[in-house]
Design an enzyme around this catalytic site. Structure first.
Site, short mmCIF file in Angstrom:
data_model
loop_
_atom_site.label_atom_id
_atom_site.label_comp_id
_atom_site.label_asym_id
_atom_site.label_seq_id
_atom_site.Cartn_x
_atom_site.Cartn_y
_atom_site.Cartn_z
CG ASN A 1 24.15 94.09 27.90
OD1 ASN A 1 22.99 94.07 27.50
ND2 ASN A 1 25.15 94.60 27.20
CB SER B 1 35.20 87.42 27.52
OG SER B 1 34.87 87.62 26.15
CE LYS C 1 26.45 92.17 24.95
NZ LYS C 1 27.73 91.98 24.28
CD GLU D 1 27.20 94.49 21.70
OE1 GLU D 1 26.06 94.45 22.19
OE2 GLU D 1 28.13 93.73 22.07
CG HIS E 1 27.09 97.96 25.22
ND1 HIS E 1 27.44 97.33 24.05
CD2 HIS E 1 27.41 97.11 26.22
CE1 HIS E 1 27.95 96.14 24.35
NE2 HIS E 1 27.93 95.98 25.65
N GLY F 1 32.35 89.55 23.85
CA GLY F 1 31.78 88.46 23.07
C GLY F 1 32.80 87.67 22.29
CD GLU G 1 30.95 96.40 28.71
OE1 GLU G 1 30.66 95.33 29.26
OE2 GLU G 1 30.25 96.90 27.82
P1 PGA Z 1 30.42 89.60 26.97
O1 PGA Z 1 29.66 91.03 26.83
O2 PGA Z 1 30.42 89.29 28.46
O3 PGA Z 1 29.58 88.64 26.19
O4 PGA Z 1 31.78 89.76 26.45
C1 PGA Z 1 29.88 92.07 27.74
C2 PGA Z 1 29.10 93.29 27.35
O5 PGA Z 1 28.95 93.57 26.15
O6 PGA Z 1 28.58 94.02 28.22
#
Ligand code: PGA
Length: 251
Positions: A9, A213, A11, A96, A94, A173, A167
């Site tokens: 992803n 992560s 982003k 976010e 997601h 992140g 998640e």
């Molecule tokens: P990350 O993000 O691997 O940077 O933690 C995962 C995601 O938001 O799908």
């Protein structure tokens, strides 16, 4: 037998040059035949990535979609438009989108339904915040999001066209990864809910990715959990070198 699904992803990251060189490397890559590999680029690069990866088995998807077919929604992109440019998948829910853009369970379900209706496969993201985990509300929150996303779907369609991504928001992140035990506990909870809502057979067929992560150093331990079938990767999917280590990982 569930086929592992590893997806990047991106982003709101990367530029045209980085996207091009990533796609060139991906085209030349030799991931295992037994693994589904996917990327979710920003909208502006979506059609280009579809073309750049045409003829490969790599799936390309959007990071969200709008359920209406067209209309006065400045800045939004419809599910049918995602389909029209040749993408095969879309992420919905997601964290976010839920927490930064304020999408509700009802809006997320509308996106999921619109995506399925126009022929896109869906990755439905669910996950609890740190506050919710500390209040011991993980199960309630995750299963609530799951129920809202899948109740009433056709079981066959769920297995063949919907992936669930667990998640935990506190792991996205942040560099904090759920331990394999924490991931397995929630994945098993999700699968058991699907068994109750649909059937054992259906629950055993659904792919459940872990996200938060994931990186080359922890992917193996996470993927060795019996109910972890793949990964949705943000940060470690931005450089081809680390993504390659994730997709070459062979369960
Ligand atoms: P990350 O993000 O691997 O940077 O933690 C995962 C995601 O938001 O799908």
């Amino acid at each position: 037998m569930r086929r592992p699904f590893i997806a990047g992803n991106w982003k709101m990251h990367l530029d045209k040059q980085a996207v091009n060189s990533f796609c060139d490397s991906l085209r030349a890559s030799s991931h295992s035949d037994g693994v589904t590999v996917g990327v979710f680029p920003p909208f502006v690069y979506l059609a280009h990535v579809v073309e750049a990866l045409a003829g490969t088995d790599i799936v390309v998807g959007a990071q969200t979609c709008r359920p209406e077919e067209h209309g006065a929604f400045t800045g939004e992109v419809a599910a049918v438009q995602v389909k029209d440019v040749g993408a095969s998948h879309v992420l919905v829910g997601h964290s976010e989108r839920r927490h930064v853009m304020g999408e509700t369970d009802v809006e997320i379900r509308a996106r999921l339904d619109a995506a399925l209706a126009c022929g896109l496969d869906v990755v439905l993201c669910v996950g609890e915040t740190l506050e919710e985990r500390e209040a011991e509300r993980t199960g309630e929150v995750v299963l609530g999001q799951l129920d809202s996303g899948v109740t009433g779907l056709d079981g066959g369609e769920l297995v063949s066209r919907v992936t669930i991504a667990y998640e935990p928001v506190w792991a996205i992140g942040t560099g904090l990864t759920a331990t394999p035990e924490q991931a397995q506990e929630v994945h098993a909870m999700i699968r058991s809910r699907l068994a109750t809502a649909f059937s054992d057979e259906i629950s055993q067929g659904v792919i459940i990715q872990y996200g938060g992560s994931v990186k080359p150093a922890n992917v193996e331990a996470l993927m060795s959990c019996p109910d972890v079938d793949g990964a949705l990767v943000g940060g470690a999917s931005l450089a081809y070198e680390s993504f390659a280590q994730l997709i070459e990982f062979n369960t």
